[in-house]
Design an enzyme around this catalytic site. Structure first.
Site, short mmCIF file in Angstrom:
data_model
loop_
_atom_site.label_atom_id
_atom_site.label_comp_id
_atom_site.label_asym_id
_atom_site.label_seq_id
_atom_site.Cartn_x
_atom_site.Cartn_y
_atom_site.Cartn_z
N GLY A 91 0.86 -1.19 0.00
CA GLY A 91 0.00 0.00 0.00
C GLY A 91 0.89 1.23 0.00
N ARG A 92 0.32 2.36 0.42
CA ARG A 92 1.10 3.60 0.36
C ARG A 92 2.39 3.53 1.18
NH1 ARG A 92 -4.19 5.89 0.54
NH2 ARG A 92 -4.01 5.29 2.70
N ILE A 93 2.30 2.98 2.41
CA ILE A 93 3.49 2.93 3.26
C ILE A 93 4.49 1.90 2.71
CG2 ILE A 93 4.37 2.55 5.61
CD1 ILE A 93 1.59 3.44 6.65
N ARG B 175 -2.95 -9.66 -1.28
CA ARG B 175 -4.04 -10.40 -1.94
C ARG B 175 -4.20 -9.97 -3.39
NH1 ARG B 175 -9.12 -10.23 1.63
NH2 ARG B 175 -8.58 -8.07 1.22
N THR C 35 6.29 -2.51 11.39
CA THR C 35 5.81 -1.17 11.79
C THR C 35 4.30 -1.10 11.57
OG1 THR C 35 6.32 -0.36 9.57
CG2 THR C 35 7.96 0.08 11.28
N SER C 36 3.65 -2.25 11.35
CA SER C 36 2.21 -2.20 11.06
C SER C 36 1.42 -2.34 12.35
CB SER C 36 1.83 -3.26 10.03
OG SER C 36 2.04 -4.56 10.55
N ARG C 37 1.10 -3.57 12.72
CA ARG C 37 0.42 -3.82 13.99
C ARG C 37 1.03 -5.07 14.61
NH1 ARG C 37 -0.93 0.63 13.64
NH2 ARG C 37 -3.01 1.53 13.67
N GLU D 174 0.59 -4.19 23.29
CA GLU D 174 1.19 -2.90 23.68
C GLU D 174 0.53 -2.35 24.93
OE1 GLU D 174 1.18 -0.20 20.33
OE2 GLU D 174 2.10 -1.72 19.09
N HIS E 105 6.26 2.31 19.25
CA HIS E 105 5.19 2.67 18.30
C HIS E 105 5.27 4.17 17.92
CE1 HIS E 105 0.90 1.46 16.87
NE2 HIS E 105 1.45 2.33 16.05
N ILE E 106 6.38 4.51 17.25
CA ILE E 106 6.60 5.91 16.88
C ILE E 106 6.69 6.08 15.35
CG2 ILE E 106 7.66 6.70 19.03
CD1 ILE E 106 10.43 6.27 17.61
N GLY E 107 6.09 5.14 14.62
CA GLY E 107 6.19 5.18 13.15
C GLY E 107 5.90 6.55 12.56
C1 GLV Z 1 -0.30 4.36 13.57
O1 GLV Z 1 0.04 3.29 13.94
C2 GLV Z 1 -1.33 4.58 12.61
O2 GLV Z 1 -2.07 3.65 12.25
O3 GLV Z 1 -1.47 5.73 12.17
#
Ligand code: GLV
Length: 339
Positions: free
Chosen positions: A157-159, A179, A238-240, A269, A287-289
Site C-alpha cells: 500500500g502507500r506505506i 491479496r 511497523t504495522s500492527r 502494547e 510505536h513511533i512510526g
Molecule cells: C499508527 O500506527 C497509525 O495507524 O497511524
C-alpha cells in the site's frame, strides 16, 4: 455549524487543530496521561455526537452500544483496528482515519529499524557507552550488507511503496505479497515483483510488514511462516503487533532461525516481552512510526478537518465506511444549523 454538536477528544492533538475544533463544536479534551477506555470512556462519551480518538482507547461494540448519540468517529491514525467498524457501520456512525499523510514518516522508521538491526547500531551505541571499546578491529560488530539484497514487503500500500522506494535507493531488489496485485505502473516504478507469501518468506533477505491488522492478517507471521525464512533474515514490523505471533517470533530468534528483528509495534502494547528486551539482535521502538512534528500535525488536521467537513454536509476524502455517508447525513439533518 450545528449548534449543539458535542465532541470528545480522547488524547493530545495539535493546538491549532484543537482551536479549530473548539470554534466549531462544544469540545471536551481528555488530558490525562492514563488511557481513556472501557467504562470511563463510555461515561465520558455520554451525549457526545463525535469523538476524535486515538489507538490507545478502543472503540468497541460496548462503547458504541452505550453511546447511541454517536455519529462520527475520527481516528487520529491510518490503521483503525482499534474501532469496531462493523458495529459503527451498523449503527450508521461515520468512521474517519488519516491516510496519506504518514507514509514517509512510517517508511523512514521501518527503514531505520532495518538498517539499525542489520548494522547493529543500538548494540554498537551501547558498547561505546559502556566503555568496553578498545579500538578498531576488523572483526568488531560485523553486520549485514543491504545492497544487492532482496527485500520482501508484505502489503504494498502507500506505506509499503514508500518503504520500497527507500530500498531501491539502497540498491535492493523488491518482491512483495498481497491479496491483490498492485497496479502495473506501481510495479514498474518500484521494480517490484508480486509473489505468494510463502515465496516471499523463503526468498527474502529482509522482510517488512505493511499490511493492516484484520482477521486474516492476525498471526500471519506464525511458527509455520517463520520456519520458511532464511536464518539470515531480518523481520521488520511497523504495522500492527498482532500480525506477528510473539511466541513464534521469540522462539525463532532464540533458535537462530531469524538473524534479527526491528519492531515498532507489539502484540500486547505497551507490554514488550522480557525475552525481546534481553536480545541484542532486536531493535525496539515504542510505536513511533508516524511520530514527527509535521506528520502528527497533518494527522490532527486531517481528523479535525474531516469531522468539520462531514458535519457541514460535505463528504471528506478520509471516510473508512463510505456506504454510511447517506445514513450519516440523515442522522445529522436533525441537528440545528446556525449557518
Ligand atoms: C499508527 O500506527 C497509525 O495507524 O497511524
Amino acid at each position: 455549524m450545528p449548534s449543539k454538536l458535542k465532541v470528545l477528544v480522547t488524547g493530545p492533538i495539535t493546538e491549532e487543530a484543537a482551536k479549530k475544533l473548539s470554534s466549531f463544536a462544544e469540545t471536551d479534551f481528555y488530558r490525562s496521561e492514563n488511557k481513556l477506555e472501557g467504562q470511563e470512556l463510555i461515561q465520558r462519551l455520554q451525549g457526545c455526537d463525535a469523538v476524535v480518538c486515538q489507538l490507545s482507547g478502543p472503540i468497541t461494540k460496548n462503547v458504541i452500544d452505550n453511546n447511541p448519540n454517536l455519529k462520527l468517529l475520527a481516528n487520529v491514525a491510518v490503521g483503525y483496528d482499534n474501532i469496531d467498524v462493523e458495529e459503527a457501520t451498523k449503527k450508521e456512525i461515520l468512521v474517519l482515519n488519516t491516510p496519506g499523510v504518514l507514509d514517509d514518516a512510517t517508511a523512514d522508521i521501518a527503514f531505520a529499524l532495518l538498517i539499525s538491526t542489520a548494522r547493529r547500531i543500538v548494540e554498537a551505541d551501547k558498547f561505546v557507552r559502556s566503555g568496553k571499546w578498545e579500538g578498531f578491529r576488523l572483526d568488531l560488530m560485523l553486520g549485514e550488507d543491504l545492497a544487492g539484497k532482496t527485500v520482501g514487503i508484505i502489503g504494498l500500500g502507500r506505506i509499503g511503496q514508500a518503504f520500497a522506494r527507500r530500498c531501491l535507493g539502497f540498491g535492493m531488489k523488491v518482491i512483495y505479497s498481497q491479496r491483490n496485485r498492485a497496479d502495473a505502473r506501481i510495479e514498474s516504478d518500484l521494480k517490484a515483483i508480486h509473489v505468494s507469501l510463502d515465496e516471499l518468506l523463503s526468498r527474502s533477505d529482509f522482510i517488512s510488514i505493511h499490511c493492516p491488522l484484520t482477521k486474516e492478517t492476525t498471526h500471519l507471521i506464525d511458527e509455520r511462516a517463520l520456519s520458511l525464512v532464511k536464518p539470515t533474515c531480518i523481520l521488520v514490523n511497523t504495522s500492527r503487533g498482532p500480525v506477528v505471533d510473539n511466541n513464534a517470533l521469540i522462539a525463532a530468534l532464540k533458535n537462530g532461525k531469524l538473524y534479527g528483528a526491528g519492531l515498532d509495534v507489539y502484540e500486547h502494547e505497551p507490554d514488550v516481552p522480557a525475552e525481546l528486551i534481553a536480545m541484542d539482535n532486536v531493535t525496539l521502538l515504542p510505536h513511533i512510526g508516524s511520530a514527527t512534528e509535521d506528520t502528527r500535525k497533518k494527522m490532527s488536521e486531517l481528523a479535525v478537518d474531516g469531522l468539520i467537513s462531514a458535519f457541514s454536509g460535505t463528504q471528506p476524502s478520509n471516510v473508512v465506511n463510505k456506504t454510511t455517508w447517506d445514513a450519516f447525513c440523515r442522522r445529522i439533518s436533525s441537528l440545528t444549523s446556525t449557518k
